[in-house]
Design a protein around this motif. Structure first.
Motif, PDB file in Angstrom:
ATOM      1  N   GLY A   1      42.754  36.378  30.821  1.00  0.00           N
ATOM      2  CA  GLY A   1      41.565  36.367  29.977  1.00  0.00           C
ATOM      3  C   GLY A   1      40.975  37.736  29.751  1.00  0.00           C
ATOM      4  N   GLY A   2      41.836  38.766  29.806  1.00  0.00           N
ATOM      5  CA  GLY A   2      41.355  40.125  29.646  1.00  0.00           C
ATOM      6  C   GLY A   2      40.575  40.621  30.848  1.00  0.00           C
ATOM      7  N   GLY A   3      40.696  39.890  31.970  1.00  0.00           N
ATOM      8  CA  GLY A   3      39.974  40.272  33.181  1.00  0.00           C
ATOM      9  C   GLY A   3      38.518  39.857  33.187  1.00  0.00           C
ATOM     10  N   ALA A   4      38.103  39.100  32.169  1.00  0.00           N
ATOM     11  CA  ALA A   4      36.682  38.736  32.053  1.00  0.00           C
ATOM     12  C   ALA A   4      36.203  37.895  33.225  1.00  0.00           C
ATOM     13  CB  ALA A   4      36.444  37.993  30.744  1.00  0.00           C
ATOM     14  N   TRP A   5      37.093  37.119  33.831  1.00  0.00           N
ATOM     15  CA  TRP A   5      36.698  36.253  34.945  1.00  0.00           C
ATOM     16  C   TRP A   5      36.240  37.065  36.160  1.00  0.00           C
ATOM     17  CZ3 TRP A   5      38.996  36.363  39.771  1.00  0.00           C
ATOM     18  CH2 TRP A   5      40.208  37.057  39.875  1.00  0.00           C
ATOM     19  N   MET A   6      36.605  38.343  36.203  1.00  0.00           N
ATOM     20  CA  MET A   6      36.231  39.189  37.331  1.00  0.00           C
ATOM     21  C   MET A   6      34.823  39.766  37.213  1.00  0.00           C
ATOM     22  SD  MET A   6      39.686  41.269  38.287  1.00  0.00           S
ATOM     23  CE  MET A   6      38.954  41.700  39.863  1.00  0.00           C
ATOM     24  N   ALA A   7      34.164  39.515  36.124  1.00  0.00           N
ATOM     25  CA  ALA A   7      32.873  40.157  35.871  1.00  0.00           C
ATOM     26  C   ALA A   7      31.838  39.862  36.947  1.00  0.00           C
ATOM     27  CB  ALA A   7      32.333  39.732  34.505  1.00  0.00           C
TER      28      ALA A   7
END
Length: 230
Positions: free
Chosen positions: A61-67
């Motif tokens: 998901g483009g790394g968005a879950w790591m926000a």
């Protein structure tokens, strides 16, 4: 992934240590992570065969879950230099700014294969250290780089990043290939007041074998840490 979607609104800590994951499991794991909107801690420790699948998880998901992630535990996950380069790219995109704990111990992030270097591929560990220096992880409190095949240039890069880690209070860097130059660079930086929140610095197993200058730098750094209550 289906189980993660079912828990998307409530799960904050996911512990999947020692599950025997392989690289091919990375995309499915990443899909699951992308569904976990409230996830604060992910423990993947001990999945030594996951290797490049780690990057598939982080990039999902483009790394968005790591926000909103606070803890990322990648101890002994078979992470190599090229894999860490992909993780560092996610950090560069600003996706890891809430991270407090990053555990990379017992990996080989400091070792770059000859064919990777010859092909001009980025050095993953040096990329990550550069991202740290640029302020990509401003809330990081604990960084564990124990047993990562780090060399002296990596030690100097880590020393240069300390001022951009104002919350860092624990740094683990033992059992590496830092040599006197790398250890000395980090210790001198701490002794000079860089890494202002640092209270714990671990080079334990190298202390008795280092040269005089590095040992003296560590003693000065130790005095600073003790004055801070470390």
């Amino acid at each position: 992934a289906d189980a993660c979607r079912a828990l998307a609104g409530s799960l904050e800590v996911l512990d999947v240590r020692r599950n025997g994951y392989c690289p091919s499991d990375g995309p499915a794991l990443g899909e699951g992570m992308a569904a976990l909107q409230r996830l604060r801690a992910l423990h993947l420790s001990g999945n030594e065969r996951l290797r490049e699948g780690v990057a598939d998880v982080v990039e999902a998901g483009g790394g968005a879950w790591m926000a909103g992630l606070h803890t990322l535990d990648l101890h002994y996950c078979g992470v190599h230099c090229s894999t860490l380069a992909r993780v560092a790219a996610v950090a560069a995109a600003g996706r890891m700014r809430e991270l407090r704990v990053l555990v990379l111990s017992s990996n080989e992030t400091g070792f770059q294969r000859r064919q990777e270097a010859a092909a001009g591929q980025p050095h993953g560990l040096m990329m990550l250290l550069q991202r740290l220096r640029e302020g990509a992880l401003p809330k990081l409190e604990r960084l564990d780089l124990h047993r990562n095949m780090m060399d002296a240039p990596a030690g100097r890069a880590l020393a240069a990043a300390l001022d951009a880690l104002p919350c860092l209070h624990a740094l683990f860097a033992s059992d590496n290939f830092l040599e006197d130059a790398g250890v000395g660079a980090i210790a001198n930086a701490v002794a000079e007041g860089h890494g202002p929140a640092l209270r714990h610095l671990d080079f334990s197993e190298k202390y008795s074998t280092m040269g005089g200058e590095a040992t003296e730098a560590l003693e000065r750094a130790g005095a600073v840490l003790r004055a801070r209550g470390g």
